[in-house]
Design an enzyme around this catalytic site. Structure first.
Site, mmCIF file in Angstrom:
data_model
loop_
_atom_site.group_PDB
_atom_site.id
_atom_site.type_symbol
_atom_site.label_atom_id
_atom_site.label_comp_id
_atom_site.label_asym_id
_atom_site.label_seq_id
_atom_site.Cartn_x
_atom_site.Cartn_y
_atom_site.Cartn_z
ATOM 1 N N ASP A 67 45.886 14.386 -69.051
ATOM 2 C CA ASP A 67 45.639 13.211 -68.214
ATOM 3 C C ASP A 67 45.925 13.468 -66.740
ATOM 4 O OD1 ASP A 67 48.379 13.458 -68.696
ATOM 5 O OD2 ASP A 67 48.511 11.646 -69.906
ATOM 6 N N ASN A 136 56.383 3.296 -75.496
ATOM 7 C CA ASN A 136 55.489 2.361 -76.200
ATOM 8 C C ASN A 136 54.559 3.096 -77.165
ATOM 9 O OD1 ASN A 136 53.673 3.647 -74.562
ATOM 10 N ND2 ASN A 136 53.097 1.841 -73.365
ATOM 11 N N HIS A 138 52.598 5.686 -76.345
ATOM 12 C CA HIS A 138 51.397 6.329 -75.803
ATOM 13 C C HIS A 138 51.479 7.844 -75.957
ATOM 14 C CE1 HIS A 138 53.066 6.418 -71.387
ATOM 15 N NE2 HIS A 138 53.324 7.558 -71.984
ATOM 16 N N GLU A 143 47.426 3.771 -74.060
ATOM 17 C CA GLU A 143 48.401 2.683 -74.120
ATOM 18 C C GLU A 143 48.107 1.776 -75.313
ATOM 19 O OE1 GLU A 143 50.807 3.178 -72.308
ATOM 20 O OE2 GLU A 143 50.473 3.105 -70.151
HETATM 21 C C1 F6R Z 1 51.979 13.335 -69.913
HETATM 22 C C2 F6R Z 1 51.602 12.320 -70.896
HETATM 23 C C3 F6R Z 1 52.532 11.275 -71.359
HETATM 24 C C4 F6R Z 1 53.999 11.719 -71.488
HETATM 25 C C5 F6R Z 1 54.874 10.536 -71.876
HETATM 26 C C6 F6R Z 1 56.331 10.919 -71.988
HETATM 27 O O1 F6R Z 1 50.897 14.197 -69.629
HETATM 28 O O2 F6R Z 1 50.482 12.335 -71.307
HETATM 29 O O3 F6R Z 1 52.082 10.792 -72.609
HETATM 30 O O4 F6R Z 1 54.079 12.742 -72.432
HETATM 31 O O5 F6R Z 1 54.744 9.520 -70.928
HETATM 32 O O6 F6R Z 1 56.797 11.247 -70.715
HETATM 33 P P1 F6R Z 1 58.245 11.886 -70.503
HETATM 34 O O7 F6R Z 1 58.177 13.249 -71.082
HETATM 35 O O8 F6R Z 1 58.401 11.907 -69.008
HETATM 36 O O9 F6R Z 1 59.203 10.993 -71.203
#
Ligand code: F6R
Length: 250
Positions: A67, A136, A138, A143
């Site tokens: 992403d 959540n 994702h 989302e």
């Molecule tokens: C990042 C991504 C997100 C993160 C998620 C957890 O490329 O796609 O899904 O993996 O937000 O983020 P952290 O590791 O910062 O808790």
């Protein structure tokens, strides 16, 4: 799903680095699906250490990231483009021409999404997709919704995601509101998936990921549909499973 228990973040990162290095050693021109965020930063350091020790070679590796934020320059300090260069690409011998992220800073985002999906297919499909998970549920930036998105698309970020990611920006108001993300369908097409989960604040979502009937309200539950998922989780992330459903770890 296979769950590997790590004592702590350090050990989790070491194990994750070894899984990725093994993938690259077994298939030197692997297409790696990569993630950003705080969870995999140390995994990238482990991979750089393995590279420096001559234990893995990225010269033939290709990569596609999950992403990217919409509406910030590629070289913005908090873009995922910058993150990947700073945390990984500049430390190993990957050819940056072989590294790809969606570009969230183009006028025609719909075409960008379509082209990204085509690119992944043209590169032969993802061999190993690395994932973190949001509070959540994702994965990528898929989302909570009323369906599992199929392909790469533009998504409005959840308030909780914006709050969680505010730590990387000067203020919450500076966090982009939209992102381009691979869809759940894109992620599930990867041959193998490796999800990393660390910390007590992820214990609840890890538990839900494994135990809820798959529901798009918790997008990570879609991983139950995939036949080759490995989750590496540390003790703190495993607390709720150990308390309520320890047999999942057997
Ligand atoms: C990042 C991504 C997100 C993160 C998620 C957890 O490329 O796609 O899904 O993996 O937000 O983020 P952290 O590791 O910062 O808790």
């Amino acid at each position: 799903m296979k769950i590997i228990q790590a004592l702590n973040y350090e050990q989790l990162s070491k194990l994750a680095g070894e899984v990725i290095a093994t993938q690259v050693n077994e298939k030197t021109n692997s297409l790696l699906g990569l993630a950003t965020g705080s969870t995999p930063t140390k995994t990238y350091q482990v991979l750089a250490d393995l590279y420096n020790a001559g234990k893995v070679d990225f010269s033939q590796v290709k990569s596609v990231n999950l992403d990217e934020y919409v509406g910030i320059e590629q070289n913005h300090s908090q873009s995922y483009f910058t993150y990947m260069n700073e945390n990984f690409f500049s430390h190993v011998n990957i050819d940056t021409a072989n590294t790809h992220l969606p570009n969230g800073n183009v006028d025609d985002l719909q075409t960008e999404c379509k082209n990204y999906e085509t690119l992944i297919n043209r590169l032969g499909g993802i061999d190993l997709q690395l994932l973190g998970v949001g509070h959540n549920g994702h994965i990528g930036f898929n989302e909570p919704a009323n369906a599992f998105p199929e392909a790469t698309h533009v998504v409005k970020l959840d308030d909780r995601t914006i709050k969680a990611n505010a730590r990387f920006f000067e203020s919450e108001a500076d966090v982009p509101k939209y992102a381009v993300t691979m869809g759940i369908g894109t992620i599930l097409k990867a041959k193998k998936i490796l999800m990393l989960v660390t910390g007590e604040d992820k214990a609840d979502i890890l538990y839900k990921t494994l135990t809820l009937e798959p529901t798009p309200e918790v997008q990570s539950t879609a991983l139950q549909f995939h036949k080759d998922v490995t989750i590496i989780a540390d003790e703190k992330a495993l607390t709720k499973i150990k308390e309520l459903n320890p047999e999942l770890l057997k």
